[in-house]
Design an enzyme around this catalytic site. Sequence first.
Site, mmCIF file in Angstrom:
data_model
loop_
_atom_site.group_PDB
_atom_site.id
_atom_site.type_symbol
_atom_site.label_atom_id
_atom_site.label_comp_id
_atom_site.label_asym_id
_atom_site.label_seq_id
_atom_site.Cartn_x
_atom_site.Cartn_y
_atom_site.Cartn_z
ATOM 1 N N HIS A 188 0.835 -1.189 0.000
ATOM 2 C CA HIS A 188 0.000 0.000 0.000
ATOM 3 C C HIS A 188 0.881 1.254 0.000
ATOM 4 C CE1 HIS A 188 -3.288 -2.665 0.704
ATOM 5 N NE2 HIS A 188 -2.839 -3.048 1.881
ATOM 6 N N CYS A 234 -0.487 2.441 -4.352
ATOM 7 C CA CYS A 234 -1.310 3.611 -4.622
ATOM 8 C C CYS A 234 -0.482 4.882 -4.440
ATOM 9 C CB CYS A 234 -2.505 3.651 -3.677
ATOM 10 S SG CYS A 234 -3.692 2.326 -3.929
#
Length: 437
Positions: A142, A183
């Site tokens: 992430h 991301c």
Amino acid sequence: MLKLVSFLFVIAFVYADEQKHWALIVAGSEGWDNYRHQADACHAYQIMKKHGIPDERIIVMMYDDIAHNIENPTPGIVINRPNGPDVYHGVPKDYTHSEVTPKNFLAALTGDEEGLASRGLFGKKVIKSGPNDHIFVNFADHGAPGILAFYNKFLHARDLMSAINKMHSEQKYAKMVFYIEACESGSMFQDLLPKDINVFATTAANAHESSYACYFDKKRRTYLGDVYSVMWMEDSDKEDLQTETLQKQFLIVKEETNTSHCQEYGDMSISNLDVAEFQGKMKSRTTSKYDRIRIPNPNFGAVKSEDVPLAIQYQSVKVAETEEEKDKYLTKIAALEQKRTQTIETFRRIISVSLNHDSWKVSEVMSSRMTLRNFDCYEPIVEALRQECPGLNIPQNDYALRHLYTFVNLCEIHPRLDNDEILDAISKVAEVPDSGC
């Protein structure tokens, strides 16, 4: 005798001048919902190994809780695409579980054995590169503005840049390449990575958007891969790496990834080098039935990374065999939805307290999308949230990570706001019983 000495000198000179290839492969997350990150990492290892980089020069960091997870219907096997081959077999366990941290990553990258030893990690594999060597770094997990998540901690963009610059000044590489799956991964390099230190980077997403998970597996009830990662690795599996350039691979991945906007940064001249210069020069002599099977398009059915936990539950409802089983997944969906609502409210409360409950300013901060430049303001906020709001579990709560842009906005729109006031606001909100912290 003189001829023998001269011969040995030449041999020693050639050996000292030999170029070596190194690879550092990282999956920062843990948990079954994040299966895809470790599957990506294992697949990346297989590519490096297949193309001739020896294990002593491949470092793998991953939590290692997927292959033998209680939810794994095929114990000991990890796949990265539907009906794909096992990519877990033979993967080194260099750093696992609590060893998967930003500090250990930077130590492994820079060859800092003393730093590892100071944390009780003796004899761990590190990159011992020299001025002629090529280094390939692949990360999957992430991310958020200016950060990559490692299990329960963050790697900040400035810390990564500091390590890279130090390696450059100490001549620890000739060329270095980063492939980052996360991301907002573009924020790790945008306006930060110099163009003159022999580093080239590509990312799954730009500085403001999500990356995407792909290949939901009904049997495993999780996603097997990430679109960007699957695209570059499937390309490396089928192409002749000695004739394909990094730029060609990037353009293929960019064109075929229609879920996010892949980016490139740094020294563009490196992109003209062959992929083999970083992923291994040996031409693979092995083929399997999997190499001949056309892979499904990973863009189909892909979901934003932050939506994966919910998407897994919704998909599970569809394939539930009993009403009892369906109700179990519906209950999980309700809990996840409630947690998302609570997360947004927690962020809003902190910003509201920071801005003395000025509703107009709060609305502006919550709705804007600024570029991160004020790192001195932003980084302490992120660390305070991580430590004082453990209930949010921000490093592994991708939905919360997607909303850290609000604190970027707070720092950029109100640069004169005292940082201590923001940190105090976090502490005050954390003390509220229903705050989500």
